[in-house]
Design a protein around this motif. Structure first.
Motif, mmCIF file in Angstrom:
data_model
loop_
_atom_site.group_PDB
_atom_site.id
_atom_site.type_symbol
_atom_site.label_atom_id
_atom_site.label_comp_id
_atom_site.label_asym_id
_atom_site.label_seq_id
_atom_site.Cartn_x
_atom_site.Cartn_y
_atom_site.Cartn_z
ATOM 1 N N HIS A 246 0.788 -1.153 -0.075
ATOM 2 C CA HIS A 246 0.039 0.191 -0.118
ATOM 3 C C HIS A 246 0.865 1.170 0.029
ATOM 4 O O HIS A 246 1.717 1.423 0.912
ATOM 5 N N THR A 247 0.958 1.949 -0.987
ATOM 6 C CA THR A 247 1.704 3.175 -1.210
ATOM 7 C C THR A 247 1.288 4.130 -0.001
ATOM 8 O O THR A 247 2.089 5.043 0.059
ATOM 9 N N GLY A 248 0.094 4.133 0.395
ATOM 10 C CA GLY A 248 -0.352 5.250 1.474
ATOM 11 C C GLY A 248 -0.608 6.518 0.449
ATOM 12 O O GLY A 248 -0.934 7.583 1.300
ATOM 13 N N GLN A 249 -0.869 6.380 -0.804
ATOM 14 C CA GLN A 249 -1.257 7.691 -1.340
ATOM 15 C C GLN A 249 -2.506 8.476 -1.086
ATOM 16 O O GLN A 249 -2.312 9.526 -0.862
ATOM 17 N N HIS A 250 -3.472 7.546 -0.738
ATOM 18 C CA HIS A 250 -4.643 8.194 -0.188
ATOM 19 C C HIS A 250 -5.057 7.827 1.017
ATOM 20 O O HIS A 250 -5.041 6.592 1.467
ATOM 21 N N ARG B 144 10.332 5.537 -2.001
ATOM 22 C CA ARG B 144 9.955 4.531 -0.970
ATOM 23 C C ARG B 144 9.712 3.343 -1.616
ATOM 24 O O ARG B 144 10.268 2.130 -0.972
ATOM 25 N N PHE B 145 9.275 3.151 -2.811
ATOM 26 C CA PHE B 145 9.191 1.857 -3.436
ATOM 27 C C PHE B 145 10.385 1.197 -4.069
ATOM 28 O O PHE B 145 10.612 0.157 -3.969
ATOM 29 N N GLU B 146 11.340 2.199 -4.398
ATOM 30 C CA GLU B 146 12.713 1.625 -4.816
ATOM 31 C C GLU B 146 13.196 0.831 -3.684
ATOM 32 O O GLU B 146 13.699 -0.225 -3.918
ATOM 33 N N LYS B 147 13.237 1.558 -2.368
ATOM 34 C CA LYS B 147 13.988 0.978 -1.402
ATOM 35 C C LYS B 147 13.214 -0.410 -0.990
ATOM 36 O O LYS B 147 13.649 -1.384 -0.617
#
Length: 367
Positions: free
Chosen positions: A39-43, A82-85
């Protein structure tokens, strides 16, 4: 086979839930397949609690990148960093993205730069409107996707016309409809039903969220006044974002038959949609759900990325001119609204087809 699944906003979880179920089913049959849900937490959505994941029968995300807030550019950058990490620490065979939110585009870019293949579910849909951030997300994502899973023949044609090879396009159907059909028997009557004494086919649901409709105050006022004028006094139930509610309050918009309520859970909202006389919306996903549930739908937009809901389904594109509302309502109340049909492969088995194709592709690439 390891698949990293990306979700950035509440509707994404409706799209990935059946894919997770299909992967779990394959695992139960001793297939070597697993997933990691990000979950990227975008929303941020306060309704996305444990109950939300329990309703959809999916596990909590393995990781939440908490990359919400900020401008489009700031949010894209935060997700990518953050997704790269995350991807470096948890290598995978495939990144699967869905829909058209910023997370979809940002994670696809990161995956490709780390030489990880990308599958895009709901690929190829187009509105033709570059003023929509979602359209840019679609175009960028599809320009770097490896495998395209589509909801309609229109999407297939869009991809072919853009130069995508046919062998990379898989017409599978619509995972949102998988979720809808699985959960339809579990739709849950919300408290508002009894509070407002609602009766089946005797009220209208409205949802508005696009900036073009809700941020231009007097445009919003004119739209709502015209809708109210033509509802024949039926209750108009409006699940509304707090920001929009403040705009309405500032404009002094209040009608006896317009009921502003807080956003509802998935099972509760669709309980109301299924029983409504009609839905007035500027959402894309809702037009798909109303098509399958055979509920008349009026879309207050000048374009749509889901034309099959109009050519096949129960949706009509009214545009954003308030003058288009009265003729549409007249047709509705005269009983002349089109019956519609369900588009091909919107049958509840889309996720199974997706996972079957992914397993085949993985085996081919391993040879």
């Amino acid at each position: 086979m390891n698949i990293t699944i990306i979700a950035g906003a509440r509707p994404n979880f409706m799209k990935i839930a059946p894919i997770i179920h299909a992967i779990q089913q394959k695992r139960s049959l001793k297939f070597d397949i697993d997933f990691r849900l990000i979950h990227t937490g975008q929303h941020y959505d306060k309704k996305m609690s444990g109950d939300f994941f329990e309703q959809l029968e999916i596990p909590d995300p393995h990781s939440n990148l908490e990359a919400g807030g900020g401008s489009q550019a700031e949010q894209t950058a935060a997700i990518m960093v953050r997704f790269e990490k995350e991807l470096i620490e948890n290598p995978t065979d495939l990144v699967l993205v869905v829909g058209d939110v910023t997370s979809t585009m940002a994670c696809a870019i990161v995956a490709q730069k780390l030489h990880v293949k990308v599958a895009h579910v709901e690929a190829g849909i187009r509105s033709g409107d570059w003023s929509m951030p979602e359209e840019i997300n679609r175009l960028v994502t599809d320009s770097i996707t490896n495998y395209f899973f589509t909801t309609s023949d229109v999407a297939n044609i869009n991809l072919l016309n853009s130069g995508v090879e046919s062998e990379r396009i898989f017409f599978v159907g619509n995972t949102m409809i998988d979720t809808l059909l699985k959960n339809r028997p579990k739709f849950n009557k919300p408290e508002i039903w009894d509070e407002l004494n609602l009766m089946e086919k005797n009220y209208i649901i409205m949802t508005l969220h696009r900036p073009a409709n809700v941020d231009e105050e007097y445009k919003l006022k004119n739209l709502i006044e015209e809708i109210i004028k033509n509802t024949h006094g039926l209750p108009l139930v409006f699940p509304v974002h707090p920001r929009t509610a403040k705009i309405l309050e500032g404009l002094g918009i209040a009608f006896d038959n317009m009921h502003l309520i807080e956003p509802l859970g998935y099972l509760e909202f669709n309980y109301l949609v299924e029983r409504a006389k009609a839905v007035v919306t500027d959402s894309g996903g809702i037009t798909e759900e109303t098509t399958v549930m055979a509920v008349p739908c009026m879309t207050l937009r000048d374009n749509t990325e889901r034309p099959e809901t109009i050519t096949i389904g129960t949706n009509e594109l009214l545009g954003t001119d308030p003058n288009a509302i009265a003729p549409a309502m007249e047709k509705l109340f005269a009983g002349d609204w089109k019956k519609g049909a369900i588009p091909e492969l919107w049958d509840g088995k889309t996720a199974e087809r997706i996972v079957d194709e992914l397993v085949k592709l993985y085996r081919i690439n391993k040879k």
